[in-house]
Design a protein around this motif. Structure first.
Motif, mmCIF file in Angstrom:
data_model
loop_
_atom_site.group_PDB
_atom_site.id
_atom_site.type_symbol
_atom_site.label_atom_id
_atom_site.label_comp_id
_atom_site.label_asym_id
_atom_site.label_seq_id
_atom_site.Cartn_x
_atom_site.Cartn_y
_atom_site.Cartn_z
ATOM 1 N N GLU A 77 47.240 11.788 -8.602
ATOM 2 C CA GLU A 77 46.690 11.583 -10.016
ATOM 3 C C GLU A 77 47.706 11.179 -10.830
ATOM 4 O O GLU A 77 48.738 11.287 -10.895
ATOM 5 C CB GLU A 77 46.324 13.133 -10.252
ATOM 6 N N THR A 78 47.125 10.128 -11.860
ATOM 7 C CA THR A 78 48.105 9.489 -12.863
ATOM 8 C C THR A 78 47.901 10.290 -14.067
ATOM 9 O O THR A 78 46.633 10.424 -14.450
ATOM 10 C CB THR A 78 47.693 8.088 -12.975
ATOM 11 N N LEU A 79 48.778 10.730 -14.636
ATOM 12 C CA LEU A 79 49.074 11.516 -15.951
ATOM 13 C C LEU A 79 49.027 10.654 -17.052
ATOM 14 O O LEU A 79 50.378 10.291 -16.893
ATOM 15 C CB LEU A 79 49.489 12.781 -15.676
ATOM 16 N N THR A 80 48.545 10.813 -18.111
ATOM 17 C CA THR A 80 49.320 10.193 -19.333
ATOM 18 C C THR A 80 49.711 11.121 -20.411
ATOM 19 O O THR A 80 48.749 12.094 -20.762
ATOM 20 C CB THR A 80 48.065 9.176 -19.790
ATOM 21 N N ALA A 81 50.748 10.794 -20.757
ATOM 22 C CA ALA A 81 51.190 11.892 -21.752
ATOM 23 C C ALA A 81 50.599 11.421 -23.246
ATOM 24 O O ALA A 81 50.149 10.195 -23.569
ATOM 25 C CB ALA A 81 52.778 11.871 -21.899
ATOM 26 N N ARG A 121 31.794 11.629 -15.585
ATOM 27 C CA ARG A 121 30.342 10.880 -15.388
ATOM 28 C C ARG A 121 30.047 10.150 -16.979
ATOM 29 O O ARG A 121 29.205 9.493 -16.827
ATOM 30 C CB ARG A 121 29.405 12.137 -15.221
ATOM 31 N N SER A 122 30.873 10.658 -18.011
ATOM 32 C CA SER A 122 30.463 10.064 -19.143
ATOM 33 C C SER A 122 30.800 8.606 -19.257
ATOM 34 O O SER A 122 30.418 7.999 -20.243
ATOM 35 C CB SER A 122 31.311 10.695 -20.083
ATOM 36 N N GLY A 123 31.661 8.012 -18.313
ATOM 37 C CA GLY A 123 31.898 6.750 -18.136
ATOM 38 C C GLY A 123 33.165 5.972 -19.383
ATOM 39 O O GLY A 123 33.538 5.283 -19.215
ATOM 40 N N LYS A 124 33.832 7.326 -19.772
ATOM 41 C CA LYS A 124 34.932 6.911 -20.625
ATOM 42 C C LYS A 124 36.248 6.906 -19.862
ATOM 43 O O LYS A 124 35.964 7.129 -18.398
ATOM 44 C CB LYS A 124 35.157 8.278 -21.527
ATOM 45 N N ALA A 125 37.039 6.174 -20.258
ATOM 46 C CA ALA A 125 38.233 5.706 -19.487
ATOM 47 C C ALA A 125 39.086 7.288 -19.207
ATOM 48 O O ALA A 125 38.962 8.048 -20.007
ATOM 49 C CB ALA A 125 39.024 5.056 -20.157
#
Length: 92
Positions: A10-14, A74-78
């Motif tokens: 998983e790539t986590l963004t702070a 599912r929302s299609g958001k990034a």
């Protein structure tokens, strides 16, 4: 006998937009399993697995050409990438 690992990557963004990769072993598959048999186990786990970053979020699971599974909101958001994949453990 190969030992197969099912790993979550998983790539986590702070908050400051810096990202880091997190990899954890979800399951070890010991015994006389071929790669194809281990891929079947990966598929079974992918149906019930939920990445921590998608808790409380509706998501879909898709299989990639290399046999790994992608978890997408599912929302299609990034969303930062999360995959479930099979690796062979190599002991040194």
């Amino acid at each position: 006998m190969p030992v197969w690992l099912i790993v979550e990557e998983e790539t986590l963004t702070a908050d400051d937009a810096a990202s880091r990769r997190q990899i954890k072993v979800v399951r070890r598959l010991n015994g006389n399993r071929t790669r194809d048999e281990a891929l079947v186990e990966l598929g079974k786990l992918a149906k019930s697995h939920r990445p921590d970053s998608l808790k409380g979020t509706s998501y879909i699971v898709g299989r990639d050409g290399d046999g790994s599974f992608w978890f997408l909101p599912r929302s299609g958001k990034a969303h930062a990438p999360c995959t479930l994949r099979l690796m062979e453990e190599i002991r040194g």
